[in-house]
Design an enzyme around this catalytic site. Structure first.
Site, PDB file in Angstrom:
ATOM      1  N   CYS A 128       0.832  -1.205   0.000  1.00  0.00           N
ATOM      2  CA  CYS A 128       0.000   0.000   0.000  1.00  0.00           C
ATOM      3  C   CYS A 128       0.872   1.263   0.000  1.00  0.00           C
ATOM      4  O   CYS A 128       1.521   1.567  -0.991  1.00  0.00           O
ATOM      5  CB  CYS A 128      -0.977  -0.041   1.171  1.00  0.00           C
ATOM      6  SG  CYS A 128      -2.387   1.082   0.966  1.00  0.00           S
TER       7      CYS A 128
ATOM      8  N   HIS B 264      -3.656  -5.112   0.611  1.00  0.00           N
ATOM      9  CA  HIS B 264      -3.034  -5.553   1.863  1.00  0.00           C
ATOM     10  C   HIS B 264      -3.051  -7.082   1.948  1.00  0.00           C
ATOM     11  O   HIS B 264      -3.980  -7.684   2.488  1.00  0.00           O
ATOM     12  CB  HIS B 264      -3.768  -4.948   3.073  1.00  0.00           C
ATOM     13  CG  HIS B 264      -3.421  -3.523   3.323  1.00  0.00           C
ATOM     14  ND1 HIS B 264      -2.450  -3.141   4.228  1.00  0.00           N
ATOM     15  CD2 HIS B 264      -3.898  -2.379   2.781  1.00  0.00           C
ATOM     16  CE1 HIS B 264      -2.346  -1.817   4.238  1.00  0.00           C
ATOM     17  NE2 HIS B 264      -3.221  -1.329   3.366  1.00  0.00           N
TER      18      HIS B 264
ATOM     19  N   GLU C 223      -1.507  -9.054   3.813  1.00  0.00           N
ATOM     20  CA  GLU C 223      -1.384  -9.615   5.165  1.00  0.00           C
ATOM     21  C   GLU C 223      -2.726 -10.080   5.724  1.00  0.00           C
ATOM     22  O   GLU C 223      -2.768 -10.835   6.704  1.00  0.00           O
ATOM     23  CB  GLU C 223      -0.728  -8.607   6.116  1.00  0.00           C
ATOM     24  CG  GLU C 223      -1.543  -7.377   6.461  1.00  0.00           C
ATOM     25  CD  GLU C 223      -1.420  -6.246   5.452  1.00  0.00           C
ATOM     26  OE1 GLU C 223      -1.833  -5.113   5.782  1.00  0.00           O
ATOM     27  OE2 GLU C 223      -0.925  -6.491   4.321  1.00  0.00           O
TER      28      GLU C 223
END
Length: 239
Positions: A109, A211, A213
């Site tokens: 990001c 993102h 994650e």
């Protein structure tokens, strides 16, 4: 027994007045690195960039709810922005030195945007006012939910994702990366916003606008496995 590749993770910093100031990083960044086979290490800011890079095998530049100063990419701010100059200065130094070592570097990001700037690119300062026909890239919904599709438009040197394939991703950003000869766009969203880039040369230097994650979709696993494979290879070559 071979050691786990060590991944340095850049944290955010809150605005609590010193000495109560805190470094903060979401647990899912570290969890994603661990699950992909790496050893996550959080890197406090400081003028010890070379020492950090001597100790790690890959650099993860995280996202954050702030913007990069437009002066760093040769633009004038078109409205007030929240910037974090101390964090950006540290991350910029880490990225530039990591690139010079060909150390695997993943920008997420805001981290992708800073990677692009370090490579010589520029940014869209605000998607909603500068990209005609763009949809909302910073929706109200949680990052645990996929927001839109991306399409792989070019073959990556490091990520196993065939050209023409589409994947679901989340979205939490209002700025974006502009095209540049300094890197290759790997993926775009349906409205044309660049969603992933890769350095044209050198080692693993990849930025993703979503993102990964959060583990929302298949592309997230591809990103982490590619990054950790590169870090393991780097570790074997340099340790």
């Amino acid at each position: 027994m071979s050691r786990l590749p060590r991944i340095g993770i850049t944290p955010d910093i809150n605005d609590i007045v010193a000495p109560e100031t805190e470094y903060v990083v979401r647990r899912n960044y570290a969890d994603a690195v661990s699950q992909a086979g790496g050893l996550p290490l959080i890197l406090p800011y400081g003028d010890i960039v070379e020492e950090y890079l001597d100790a790690i095998d890959g650099l993860l530049v995280t996202g954050g709810m702030f913007d990069i100063d437009p002066a760093l990419y040769r633009q004038t701010a078109r409205k007030p922005y929240v910037v974090k100059p101390v964090r950006t200065e540290f991350e910029r130094a880490m990225i530039e030195k990591a690139l010079s070592r060909r150390m695997p570097t993943l920008g997420v990001c805001n981290g992708m945007q800073l990677l692009a700037v370090c490579l010589g690119g520029q940014l869209v300062q605000d998607i909603s006012t500068e990209v005609g026909g763009a949809f909302e890239h910073k929706p109200e919904q949680s990052a645990t939910i996929a927001q839109h599709q991306i399409e792989i438009i070019a073959r990556s040197r490091h990520l196993v994702c065939p050209e023409g394939t589409s994947y679901a991703v989340n979205s939490v950003h209002h700025q974006a990366v502009l095209p540049s000869e300094a890197y290759k766009p790997i993926a775009v969203s349906p409205d044309g916003v660049i969603e992933a880039v890769e350095a044209n040369a050198g080692g693993f230097a990849v930025g993703v606008q979503w993102h990964p994650e959060y583990g929302v979709g298949q592309i997230d696993n591809i990103v982490w496995s590619g990054f950790l494979a590169a870090a393991k290879e780097y570790s074997l070559r340099h340790r």
